[in-house]
Design an enzyme around this catalytic site. Structure first.
Site, PDB file in Angstrom:
ATOM      1  N   TYR A  66       0.822  -1.213   0.000  1.00  0.00           N
ATOM      2  CA  TYR A  66       0.000   0.000   0.000  1.00  0.00           C
ATOM      3  C   TYR A  66       0.857   1.264   0.000  1.00  0.00           C
ATOM      4  O   TYR A  66       0.497   2.266  -0.606  1.00  0.00           O
ATOM      5  CB  TYR A  66      -1.016  -0.006   1.157  1.00  0.00           C
ATOM      6  N   ARG A  69       1.817   2.061  -3.485  1.00  0.00           N
ATOM      7  CA  ARG A  69       0.687   2.644  -4.220  1.00  0.00           C
ATOM      8  C   ARG A  69       0.408   4.068  -3.750  1.00  0.00           C
ATOM      9  O   ARG A  69       0.085   4.939  -4.547  1.00  0.00           O
ATOM     10  CB  ARG A  69      -0.566   1.775  -4.050  1.00  0.00           C
ATOM     11  N   GLN A  99     -15.085   4.440  -7.920  1.00  0.00           N
ATOM     12  CA  GLN A  99     -14.508   3.278  -7.225  1.00  0.00           C
ATOM     13  C   GLN A  99     -13.048   3.548  -6.885  1.00  0.00           C
ATOM     14  O   GLN A  99     -12.407   2.744  -6.238  1.00  0.00           O
ATOM     15  CB  GLN A  99     -14.594   2.042  -8.131  1.00  0.00           C
ATOM     16  N   ASN A 100     -12.541   4.677  -7.374  1.00  0.00           N
ATOM     17  CA  ASN A 100     -11.121   4.959  -7.158  1.00  0.00           C
ATOM     18  C   ASN A 100     -10.851   5.447  -5.745  1.00  0.00           C
ATOM     19  O   ASN A 100     -11.695   6.088  -5.123  1.00  0.00           O
ATOM     20  CB  ASN A 100     -10.635   5.997  -8.164  1.00  0.00           C
ATOM     21  N   VAL A 101      -9.641   5.158  -5.305  1.00  0.00           N
ATOM     22  CA  VAL A 101      -9.244   5.524  -3.949  1.00  0.00           C
ATOM     23  C   VAL A 101      -8.180   6.627  -3.973  1.00  0.00           C
ATOM     24  O   VAL A 101      -7.616   6.964  -2.951  1.00  0.00           O
ATOM     25  CB  VAL A 101      -8.713   4.271  -3.195  1.00  0.00           C
ATOM     26  N   ASP A 102      -7.934   7.181  -5.189  1.00  0.00           N
ATOM     27  CA  ASP A 102      -6.798   8.084  -5.361  1.00  0.00           C
ATOM     28  C   ASP A 102      -7.087   9.560  -5.081  1.00  0.00           C
ATOM     29  O   ASP A 102      -6.171  10.387  -5.073  1.00  0.00           O
ATOM     30  CB  ASP A 102      -6.216   7.926  -6.781  1.00  0.00           C
ATOM     31  N   HIS A 117     -15.218   3.078  -2.531  1.00  0.00           N
ATOM     32  CA  HIS A 117     -14.251   2.150  -1.936  1.00  0.00           C
ATOM     33  C   HIS A 117     -13.278   2.846  -0.991  1.00  0.00           C
ATOM     34  O   HIS A 117     -12.183   2.355  -0.759  1.00  0.00           O
ATOM     35  CB  HIS A 117     -13.499   1.400  -3.041  1.00  0.00           C
ATOM     36  N   CYS A 128     -10.794   0.937  16.899  1.00  0.00           N
ATOM     37  CA  CYS A 128     -11.722   2.003  17.292  1.00  0.00           C
ATOM     38  C   CYS A 128     -12.158   2.798  16.051  1.00  0.00           C
ATOM     39  O   CYS A 128     -11.892   2.406  14.929  1.00  0.00           O
ATOM     40  CB  CYS A 128     -11.089   2.896  18.352  1.00  0.00           C
ATOM     41  N   CYS A 147      -4.937   4.135  20.411  1.00  0.00           N
ATOM     42  CA  CYS A 147      -5.471   3.073  21.271  1.00  0.00           C
ATOM     43  C   CYS A 147      -4.562   1.853  21.285  1.00  0.00           C
ATOM     44  O   CYS A 147      -4.833   0.889  22.002  1.00  0.00           O
ATOM     45  CB  CYS A 147      -6.894   2.684  20.837  1.00  0.00           C
TER      46      CYS A 147
HETATM   47  P1  NAD Z   1     -10.294  -2.312 -13.339  1.00  0.00           P
HETATM   48  O1  NAD Z   1      -8.806  -2.323 -13.217  1.00  0.00           O
HETATM   49  O2  NAD Z   1     -11.055  -3.547 -13.098  1.00  0.00           O
HETATM   50  O3  NAD Z   1     -10.674  -1.839 -14.821  1.00  0.00           O
HETATM   51  C1  NAD Z   1     -10.075  -0.712 -15.400  1.00  0.00           C
HETATM   52  C2  NAD Z   1     -10.767  -0.433 -16.718  1.00  0.00           C
HETATM   53  O4  NAD Z   1     -10.260   0.781 -17.235  1.00  0.00           O
HETATM   54  C3  NAD Z   1     -10.536  -1.506 -17.776  1.00  0.00           C
HETATM   55  O5  NAD Z   1     -11.780  -1.913 -18.287  1.00  0.00           O
HETATM   56  C4  NAD Z   1      -9.704  -0.787 -18.831  1.00  0.00           C
HETATM   57  O6  NAD Z   1     -10.021  -1.226 -20.150  1.00  0.00           O
HETATM   58  C5  NAD Z   1     -10.109   0.650 -18.628  1.00  0.00           C
HETATM   59  N1  NAD Z   1      -9.129   1.645 -19.046  1.00  0.00           N
HETATM   60  C6  NAD Z   1      -7.787   1.541 -19.113  1.00  0.00           C
HETATM   61  N2  NAD Z   1      -7.243   2.682 -19.557  1.00  0.00           N
HETATM   62  C7  NAD Z   1      -8.261   3.553 -19.758  1.00  0.00           C
HETATM   63  C8  NAD Z   1      -8.335   4.894 -20.207  1.00  0.00           C
HETATM   64  N3  NAD Z   1      -7.228   5.589 -20.532  1.00  0.00           N
HETATM   65  N4  NAD Z   1      -9.553   5.477 -20.316  1.00  0.00           N
HETATM   66  C9  NAD Z   1     -10.680   4.792 -19.988  1.00  0.00           C
HETATM   67  N5  NAD Z   1     -10.669   3.512 -19.562  1.00  0.00           N
HETATM   68  C10 NAD Z   1      -9.459   2.906 -19.454  1.00  0.00           C
HETATM   69  O7  NAD Z   1     -10.789  -1.102 -12.454  1.00  0.00           O
HETATM   70  P2  NAD Z   1     -12.139  -0.914 -11.697  1.00  0.00           P
HETATM   71  O8  NAD Z   1     -13.291  -1.359 -12.528  1.00  0.00           O
HETATM   72  O9  NAD Z   1     -12.108   0.453 -11.135  1.00  0.00           O
HETATM   73  O10 NAD Z   1     -11.919  -2.000 -10.546  1.00  0.00           O
HETATM   74  C11 NAD Z   1     -12.370  -1.819  -9.391  1.00  0.00           C
HETATM   75  C12 NAD Z   1     -11.291  -1.650  -8.276  1.00  0.00           C
HETATM   76  O11 NAD Z   1     -10.025  -1.133  -8.603  1.00  0.00           O
HETATM   77  C13 NAD Z   1     -11.850  -0.664  -7.347  1.00  0.00           C
HETATM   78  O12 NAD Z   1     -12.131  -1.320  -6.156  1.00  0.00           O
HETATM   79  C14 NAD Z   1     -10.796   0.404  -7.111  1.00  0.00           C
HETATM   80  O13 NAD Z   1     -10.800   0.742  -5.744  1.00  0.00           O
HETATM   81  C15 NAD Z   1      -9.558  -0.258  -7.526  1.00  0.00           C
HETATM   82  N6  NAD Z   1      -8.457   0.550  -8.060  1.00  0.00           N
HETATM   83  C16 NAD Z   1      -8.408   1.917  -7.918  1.00  0.00           C
HETATM   84  C17 NAD Z   1      -7.352   2.634  -8.459  1.00  0.00           C
HETATM   85  C18 NAD Z   1      -7.323   4.131  -8.283  1.00  0.00           C
HETATM   86  O14 NAD Z   1      -7.796   4.649  -7.275  1.00  0.00           O
HETATM   87  N7  NAD Z   1      -6.793   4.865  -9.265  1.00  0.00           N
HETATM   88  C19 NAD Z   1      -6.345   1.975  -9.156  1.00  0.00           C
HETATM   89  C20 NAD Z   1      -6.410   0.580  -9.279  1.00  0.00           C
HETATM   90  C21 NAD Z   1      -7.488  -0.109  -8.725  1.00  0.00           C
HETATM   91 ZN    ZN Z   2      -7.792   2.902  17.636  1.00  0.00          ZN
END
Ligand code: NAD
Ligand code: ZN
Length: 246
Positions: A66, A69, A99-102, A117, A128, A147
């Site tokens: 982590y 990342r 769904q991104n965590v960034d 997420h 806690c 804690c």
């Molecule tokens: P995934 O990795 O499953 O799918 C990524 C998708 O993005 C693919 O279908 C791919 O074809 C497409 N893609 C690649 N390049 C692209 C572009 N330039 N433009 C548009 N689409 C493009 O990702 P997901 O569906 O988000 O999977 C879910 C999990 O991945 C989530 O739980 C998330 O938390 C986590 N995740 C997040 C990050 C982040 O925060 N940036 C990075 C990696 C994974």
């Molecule tokens: Zn704690």
């Protein structure tokens, strides 16, 4: 009918635009996806890194991964795709369900962002309610809470529930959307992948932006095989042009 004609025809009905985004939108910011080409899960076993069992068994190992990342994410910036979405909120009611965590949608200036997420920037206690905000350097490793328990990344791991309030609001926004734009997600992670269906049942137009077809491409009104940082600025310009014609 292409997407421009469809949007032009329905323009007066489109008040709320809801984006559902995934790792792909941040790919052009230098953050690897999970399942796309060069995705993280191609070389790593998700079950050894992104579950509470894996963390309890070896917090050191999970934290090392982590931290890599987090370092990558701290050094990255929103790209033209994130920026285009933020720009669109000047014209429409825009909600981002990510769904991104960034944290890059917020960095780009989007105001209504729901992080399904969690986020990788903050830390949460395994015991806690304590949340450590904006934590970038650890004085001890793995980091500890006041804690005494270990702190974990504030993300949702496989098998865990989504933050309840965030999920409830996401369902409401999805059902109220007039146009849903699904960007850079493989739509294989549940329950986030039910959001397009909820929108569709409520009459929303569905549009997908992804260089590759997904399992749900067939459900879309428009499935556009392009990269988001290229397509989204063009999309926003097109919407501006349509608006000026009205
Ligand atoms: P995934 O990795 O499953 O799918 C990524 C998708 O993005 C693919 O279908 C791919 O074809 C497409 N893609 C690649 N390049 C692209 C572009 N330039 N433009 C548009 N689409 C493009 O990702 P997901 O569906 O988000 O999977 C879910 C999990 O991945 C989530 O739980 C998330 O938390 C986590 N995740 C997040 C990050 C982040 O925060 N940036 C990075 C990696 C994974
Ligand atoms: Zn704690």
């Amino acid at each position: 009918m292409n997407w421009i004609e469809k949007i032009e025809d329905n323009f007066s009905l489109i008040k709320k635009i809801v984006f559902v985004t995934g790792a792909g939108i941040s790919h052009e910011s230098g953050i690897p996806t999970f399942r796309g080409k060069d995705g993280l899960w191609r070389n790593h076993d998700a079950m050894k890194l992104a579950t509470i069992d894996a963390f309890n068994e070896n917090p050191q190992f999970v934290w090392e991964w982590y931290n890599e990342r987090r370092k990558n994410i701290f050094e990255s910036f929103p790209n033209k795709g994130h920026q285009a979405i933020a720009e669109l909120q000047e014209l429409f009611d825009v909600v981002v369900l990510t769904q991104n965590v960034d944290g890059l949608h917020k960095k780009a200036g989007s105001r209504n962002v729901y992080e399904l997420h969690g986020d990788i920037i903050t830390l949460r206690c395994t015991n806690c309610d304590f949340i450590e905000e904006n934590f970038s350097e650890f004085s001890e490793f793995p980091p500890k809470c006041r804690c005494g328990s270990i702190l974990r990344p504030n993300v949702v791991w496989f098998g865990e529930s989504l933050p309840q309030q965030v999920w409830r609001n996401s369902i409401i926004h999805a059902s109220e959307s007039d146009l849903m734009i699904i960007v850079g997600t493989s739509l294989v992670v549940s329950p986030a992948n039910t959001l397009p269906l909820i929108a569709k049942e409520n009459g929303s137009i569905l549009m997908e932006i992804n260089p590759e077809k997904t399992e749900m491409s067939a459900e879309m009104d428009f499935s556009i095989q392009e990269k988001s940082a290229k397509f989204l600025p063009e999309f926003v310009n097109e919407l501006k042009k349509i608006k000026s014609r009205k």
